[in-house]
Scaffold this motif. Structure first.
Motif, PDB file in Angstrom:
ATOM      1  N   TYR A 149      -4.612   5.165 -11.699  1.00 17.89           N
ATOM      2  CA  TYR A 149      -3.197   4.998 -11.358  1.00 17.89           C
ATOM      3  C   TYR A 149      -2.882   3.531 -11.063  1.00 17.89           C
ATOM      4  CZ  TYR A 149       1.306   6.000  -9.063  1.00 17.89           C
ATOM      5  OH  TYR A 149       2.636   6.028  -8.709  1.00 17.89           O
ATOM      6  N   GLU A 150      -3.731   2.890 -10.256  1.00 17.41           N
ATOM      7  CA  GLU A 150      -3.523   1.479  -9.950  1.00 17.41           C
ATOM      8  C   GLU A 150      -3.569   0.621 -11.220  1.00 17.41           C
ATOM      9  OE1 GLU A 150      -5.247   1.121  -5.397  1.00 17.41           O
ATOM     10  OE2 GLU A 150      -6.606   0.756  -7.089  1.00 17.41           O
ATOM     11  N   CYS A 151      -4.524   0.904 -12.101  1.00 17.87           N
ATOM     12  CA  CYS A 151      -4.637   0.127 -13.341  1.00 17.87           C
ATOM     13  C   CYS A 151      -3.418   0.327 -14.238  1.00 17.87           C
ATOM     14  CB  CYS A 151      -5.921   0.480 -14.093  1.00 17.87           C
ATOM     15  SG  CYS A 151      -7.386  -0.300 -13.389  1.00 17.87           S
ATOM     16  N   PHE A 152      -2.823   1.494 -14.201  1.00 19.76           N
ATOM     17  CA  PHE A 152      -1.610   1.742 -14.987  1.00 19.76           C
ATOM     18  C   PHE A 152      -0.448   0.898 -14.453  1.00 19.76           C
ATOM     19  CE2 PHE A 152       2.385   4.001 -15.702  1.00 19.76           C
ATOM     20  CZ  PHE A 152       2.373   4.096 -17.090  1.00 19.76           C
ATOM     21  N   LYS A 196       0.849  -1.186   0.000  1.00 14.88           N
ATOM     22  CA  LYS A 196       0.000   0.000   0.000  1.00 14.88           C
ATOM     23  C   LYS A 196       0.885   1.235   0.000  1.00 14.88           C
ATOM     24  CE  LYS A 196      -3.802   2.140   2.536  1.00 14.88           C
ATOM     25  NZ  LYS A 196      -4.711   2.023   3.697  1.00 14.88           N
ATOM     26  N   GLU A 197       0.525   2.178  -0.857  1.00 14.54           N
ATOM     27  CA  GLU A 197       1.267   3.432  -0.944  1.00 14.54           C
ATOM     28  C   GLU A 197       0.278   4.544  -1.292  1.00 14.54           C
ATOM     29  OE1 GLU A 197       4.236   5.046  -4.250  1.00 14.54           O
ATOM     30  OE2 GLU A 197       5.064   3.350  -3.124  1.00 14.54           O
ATOM     31  N   ASN A 198       0.161   5.533  -0.445  1.00 17.29           N
ATOM     32  CA  ASN A 198      -0.751   6.665  -0.676  1.00 17.29           C
ATOM     33  C   ASN A 198      -2.171   6.210  -1.012  1.00 17.29           C
ATOM     34  OD1 ASN A 198       1.371   8.510  -0.315  1.00 17.29           O
ATOM     35  ND2 ASN A 198       1.979   8.281  -2.444  1.00 17.29           N
ATOM     36  N   ASP A 199      -2.701   5.286  -0.215  1.00 18.97           N
ATOM     37  CA  ASP A 199      -4.051   4.741  -0.391  1.00 18.97           C
ATOM     38  C   ASP A 199      -4.253   3.999  -1.705  1.00 18.97           C
ATOM     39  OD1 ASP A 199      -4.999   5.543   2.124  1.00 18.97           O
ATOM     40  OD2 ASP A 199      -5.446   7.549   1.364  1.00 18.97           O
ATOM     41  N   CYS A 200      -3.171   3.607  -2.357  1.00 20.37           N
ATOM     42  CA  CYS A 200      -3.229   2.771  -3.555  1.00 20.37           C
ATOM     43  C   CYS A 200      -2.529   1.454  -3.236  1.00 20.37           C
ATOM     44  CB  CYS A 200      -2.530   3.449  -4.732  1.00 20.37           C
ATOM     45  SG  CYS A 200      -3.385   4.909  -5.351  1.00 20.37           S
ATOM     46  N   PHE A 201      -2.938   0.411  -3.928  1.00 17.20           N
ATOM     47  CA  PHE A 201      -2.353  -0.907  -3.730  1.00 17.20           C
ATOM     48  C   PHE A 201      -1.715  -1.372  -5.023  1.00 17.20           C
ATOM     49  CE2 PHE A 201      -5.441  -0.468  -0.443  1.00 17.20           C
ATOM     50  CZ  PHE A 201      -4.904  -1.129   0.643  1.00 17.20           C
ATOM     51  N   PHE A 202      -0.494  -1.906  -4.901  1.00 14.87           N
ATOM     52  CA  PHE A 202       0.255  -2.330  -6.068  1.00 14.87           C
ATOM     53  C   PHE A 202       0.865  -3.707  -5.849  1.00 14.87           C
ATOM     54  CE2 PHE A 202       0.756   2.307  -5.632  1.00 14.87           C
ATOM     55  CZ  PHE A 202       0.072   2.709  -6.762  1.00 14.87           C
ATOM     56  N   LEU A 203       0.879  -4.502  -6.914  1.00 13.47           N
ATOM     57  CA  LEU A 203       1.675  -5.725  -6.888  1.00 13.47           C
ATOM     58  C   LEU A 203       3.125  -5.261  -6.845  1.00 13.47           C
ATOM     59  CD1 LEU A 203       0.176  -8.276  -9.416  1.00 13.47           C
ATOM     60  CD2 LEU A 203       0.916  -8.762  -7.087  1.00 13.47           C
ATOM     61  N   LYS A 232     -11.736  -4.403  -1.320  1.00 13.18           N
ATOM     62  CA  LYS A 232     -12.057  -5.390  -2.350  1.00 13.18           C
ATOM     63  C   LYS A 232     -11.187  -5.095  -3.577  1.00 13.18           C
ATOM     64  CE  LYS A 232     -16.409  -6.308  -2.762  1.00 13.18           C
ATOM     65  NZ  LYS A 232     -17.831  -6.252  -3.165  1.00 13.18           N
ATOM     66  N   LEU A 233     -10.417  -6.092  -3.996  1.00 12.76           N
ATOM     67  CA  LEU A 233      -9.562  -5.975  -5.168  1.00 12.76           C
ATOM     68  C   LEU A 233     -10.355  -6.414  -6.392  1.00 12.76           C
ATOM     69  CD1 LEU A 233      -6.625  -5.457  -6.224  1.00 12.76           C
ATOM     70  CD2 LEU A 233      -6.250  -7.927  -5.920  1.00 12.76           C
ATOM     71  N   GLN A 234     -10.295  -5.623  -7.453  1.00 13.36           N
ATOM     72  CA  GLN A 234     -10.994  -5.964  -8.682  1.00 13.36           C
ATOM     73  C   GLN A 234      -9.977  -6.226  -9.790  1.00 13.36           C
ATOM     74  OE1 GLN A 234     -13.608  -3.159 -11.200  1.00 13.36           O
ATOM     75  NE2 GLN A 234     -15.056  -4.401 -10.008  1.00 13.36           N
TER      76      GLN A 234
END
Length: 149
Positions: free
Chosen positions: A61-64, A33-40, A101-103
């Motif tokens: 941003y997450e989708c990018f 988690k970084e700045n309320d975003c989640f990344f692999l 919830k991850l989509q």
């Protein structure tokens, strides 16, 4: 999923299909988690000059960042391996204990399959609810789903 995707998924022979190690390794790095975003985590290692401010919302941003062309890693059965990749991501997500919830969005055409991941947020979406309007095959699932096949 749209009708095109439903037809394609019905044609997949799931017998003995297992996520290749090259894709498994990406999943096993887990999420951060970084700045309320989640990344692999594995997908954040590449160099980019893009920041959150370049996007209209966190979902974009997450989708990018959380975008993977399955056909860049394997030579066939793109859709099957995209589904297995998403299932593995959902499994790691659930085991990580995140409450969000991850989509996942899988799009597929004759050239390959693309997976994008983001958190479900009110007022934000990557795809339209009208999936049959898309030219390519498209599937949208979230981390409450245990299997895509």
């Amino acid at each position: 999923m749209n009708k095109k995707m439903a037809n394609e998924i019905c044609l997949i022979d799931w017998n003995q299909k297992k996520l290749p190690s090259i894709l498994s390794e990406i999943v096993l790095t887990g999420f951060r988690k970084e700045n309320d975003c989640f990344f692999l985590d594995a997908l954040t290692k590449g160099k980019t000059n893009v920041t959150y401010s370049d996007f209209p919302d966190k979902t974009g941003y997450e989708c990018f960042i959380n975008s993977i062309h399955v056909d860049d890693f394997i030579g066939s059965n793109y859709l099957a391996y995209a589904c297995l990749f998403v299932e593995a991501c959902f499994d790691i997500w659930r085991r990580s204990g995140f409450q969000e919830k991850l989509q996942a969005i899988i799009s597929s055409d004759e050239f390959g399959s693309l997976v994008k991941l983001h958190i479900v947020r009110k007022g934000e979406a990557w795809v339209s609810d009208e999936l049959d309007k898309y030219e390519e095959s498209i599937l949208v699932a979230d981390s409450t789903v245990l299997t895509l096949h």
